[in-house]
Motif scaffolding. Structure first.
Motif, short mmCIF file in Angstrom:
data_model
loop_
_atom_site.label_atom_id
_atom_site.label_comp_id
_atom_site.label_asym_id
_atom_site.label_seq_id
_atom_site.Cartn_x
_atom_site.Cartn_y
_atom_site.Cartn_z
N ASN A 8 10.09 -19.64 9.43
CA ASN A 8 9.12 -20.73 10.00
C ASN A 8 8.86 -20.92 8.47
N GLY A 9 9.59 -19.58 7.09
CA GLY A 9 9.02 -19.86 6.17
C GLY A 9 8.23 -19.45 4.99
N SER A 10 7.10 -18.54 6.17
CA SER A 10 5.66 -17.24 5.45
C SER A 10 6.60 -16.63 5.30
N GLN A 11 5.09 -15.73 4.87
CA GLN A 11 5.82 -14.50 4.74
C GLN A 11 4.54 -13.81 4.76
N ASP A 12 5.25 -12.19 5.53
CA ASP A 12 3.88 -11.13 5.44
C ASP A 12 4.68 -9.80 4.96
N ILE A 13 3.32 -9.63 3.95
CA ILE A 13 3.18 -8.84 3.27
C ILE A 13 2.47 -7.47 3.43
N LEU A 14 2.87 -6.66 3.56
CA LEU A 14 2.11 -5.08 3.69
C LEU A 14 1.97 -4.11 2.42
N VAL A 15 0.83 -4.54 1.25
CA VAL A 15 0.73 -3.83 0.47
C VAL A 15 -0.15 -2.62 0.82
N LEU A 16 0.10 -1.20 -0.39
CA LEU A 16 -0.76 -0.17 -0.23
C LEU A 16 -1.11 -0.16 -1.03
N GLY A 17 -1.85 0.31 -1.36
CA GLY A 17 -1.97 1.69 -2.48
C GLY A 17 -2.15 3.67 -2.48
N SER A 18 -1.56 3.64 -2.84
CA SER A 18 -1.48 5.57 -2.53
C SER A 18 -2.09 6.05 -3.49
N ASP A 19 -2.80 7.03 -2.78
CA ASP A 19 -3.73 7.73 -3.84
C ASP A 19 -2.96 9.51 -3.61
N SER A 20 -1.50 8.66 -4.21
CA SER A 20 -1.02 10.22 -4.50
C SER A 20 -1.49 10.83 -6.21
N ARG A 21 -1.55 12.25 -6.13
CA ARG A 21 -2.13 13.15 -6.91
C ARG A 21 -1.06 13.70 -7.71
N SER A 22 -0.16 13.34 -7.78
CA SER A 22 1.30 13.99 -8.52
C SER A 22 1.46 13.27 -9.00
N GLY A 23 2.24 14.02 -10.22
CA GLY A 23 2.56 13.36 -11.51
C GLY A 23 1.35 13.03 -12.86
N ALA A 24 2.00 12.22 -13.31
CA ALA A 24 0.93 11.75 -13.72
C ALA A 24 -1.00 11.39 -13.09
N ASN A 25 -0.77 11.27 -11.47
CA ASN A 25 -1.63 10.69 -11.49
C ASN A 25 -2.93 12.83 -10.84
N GLY A 26 -2.04 12.92 -11.04
CA GLY A 26 -2.54 14.97 -11.32
C GLY A 26 -4.51 14.41 -12.02
N LYS A 27 -4.45 13.39 -13.37
CA LYS A 27 -5.81 13.42 -13.57
C LYS A 27 -6.68 13.00 -12.48
N TYR A 28 -6.60 12.60 -11.73
CA TYR A 28 -7.55 12.39 -10.43
C TYR A 28 -7.77 13.57 -9.25
N GLY A 29 -7.16 14.70 -9.11
CA GLY A 29 -7.48 15.63 -8.36
C GLY A 29 -6.17 16.28 -8.16
N ALA A 30 -6.67 17.33 -7.37
CA ALA A 30 -4.83 18.56 -7.61
C ALA A 30 -4.37 17.93 -6.39
#
Length: 367
Positions: free
Chosen positions: A76-98
């Motif tokens: 029908n022309g509409s769109q549904d999108i699942l948007v997630l924010g990941s709390d991964s601490r791997s790589g550069a995200n390591g500064k936010y926790g182990a």
């Protein structure tokens, strides 16, 4: 994977539907962080630097992992999108926790763009919501993940990656997700900084040592690091719950959309390329969108959306009488929300009138 009983312990966390687009047209912390990515990519005009930007994108083949056991793909022309924010601490995200070897969906938003692409409804799903998680196949390991009763919503991503998160949302809503967008901590920070910060006004002081954010009442232009602190804040505003934090996130997303509209990227090629380069590095999408050509085609249909055209609600929930740190979906009210999205209509106010999600007491802290 073995599942413990509810009493023994749930998994804990820190928390074109659908005309087939042409080949040239085949994309919301974010759902918050993903929402940020959608807004930024939507205004970026990526195609002029195709080769560089195309190599930045990462895709997940969700369709292959989920197969045919999904809600109908309504044309029908509409769109549904699942948007997630990941709390991964791997790589550069390591500064936010182990780095504990896994990540959760720290923020989740279901973005419904109406048939004419002139308005959108965003439904935030509290990460602590207890849901029945369906059996699924992990898109990251290929392993089978057993179904489980009353597990935290964000556990779906933790045990099975994006595909299991999508399948859980589709089981809850009865709505097929057309697309998937994910952004992590580092990507979110870079997006905000590339935009030159985001202006918000706070009505009361915010001082949260856990999120490393301290703001006095007044108007502020937040850096990427401060913005991440804001969307992670919970203990110093409202009732200290995740529901209050969602209210902060929703207010921030609207401010982010306004900022993206105001930066004038089309009149400044250097700004345009920097924003596009950051945006494409920041997001992980479903494989249908994992090229600049496809992503640009989709995003071009979202450029007309502004914060005034977006209605944000939280999935109707109530506190679990057995555990005040968890919430349970309100079945009938939730059905109203999903029915509105299926019918391409705004979510009625009656659907959230009795929800604990409207009582997080942080709704007026940021504007």
């Amino acid at each position: 994977m073995s599942e413990q009983s509810r009493s023994a312990g749930r998994i804990r966390g820190t928390g074109s539907r659908r005309r087939k687009p042409s080949r040239a047209r085949r994309v919301k912390r974010v759902a918050l962080w993903g929402a940020a990515a959608l807004v930024v990519v939507g205004g970026s005009g990526l195609a002029y630097a195709y080769v560089t930007l195309d190599g930045n994108l990462k895709g997940v083949d969700i369709d292959a992992a989920l197969g045919t056991d999904r809600p109908d793909d309504v044309d029908n022309g509409s769109q549904d999108i699942l948007v997630l924010g990941s709390d991964s601490r791997s790589g550069a995200n390591g500064k936010y926790g182990a780095d504990e070897g896994s990540a959760r969906a720290d923020t989740a938003m279901i973005v419904h763009v109406d048939e004419g692409h002139t308005a959108a409804s965003v439904v935030s799903v509290p990460r602590d919501t207890l849901v029945d998680r369906p059996a699924c196949t992990s898109d990251t390991t290929g392993e089978q993940v057993a179904a489980a009763h009353e597990q935290m919503f964000n556990s779906a991503y933790q045990v099975g990656g994006p595909a299991c998160a999508v399948k859980t949302v589709e089981a809850m809503s009865g709505i097929r997700m057309d697309h998937y967008v994910e952004v992590d901590f580092t990507g979110f920070e870079k997006l905000v900084d590339e935009l030159g910060g985001v202006k918000v006004t706070t009505s009361e002081p915010i001082d949260d040592p856990d999120s490393h954010l301290a703001l006095k009442p007044g108007t502020h232009t937040l850096s990427g690091e401060q913005s991440l602190g804001l969307v992670r804040t919970r203990h110093s505003v409202g009732d200290g719950s995740d529901l209050g934090r969602i209210q902060l996130q929703q207010a921030f997303v609207k401010a982010l959309m306004d900022q993206a509209k105001s930066v004038g990227v089309f009149s400044n090629p250097k700004t345009l390329f920097g924003l596009a380069d950051t945006a494409t590095q920041a997001v992980t999408t479903d494989s249908e969108l994992a090229s600049v050509k496809k992503l640009t085609g989709f995003a071009s249909g979202l450029k007309g959306l502004g914060s005034k055209n977006v209605d944000m609600v939280t999935l109707p929930v109530e506190y679990d009488p057995q555990d005040p740190n968890r919430v349970l979906p309100q079945k009938k009210a939730g059905e109203q929300v999903w029915a509105a999205l299926k019918q391409d209509k705004p979510v009625p106010a009656s659907a959230t009138a009795k929800s604990a999600g409207d009582k997080g007491d942080a709704g007026n802290v940021v504007r």
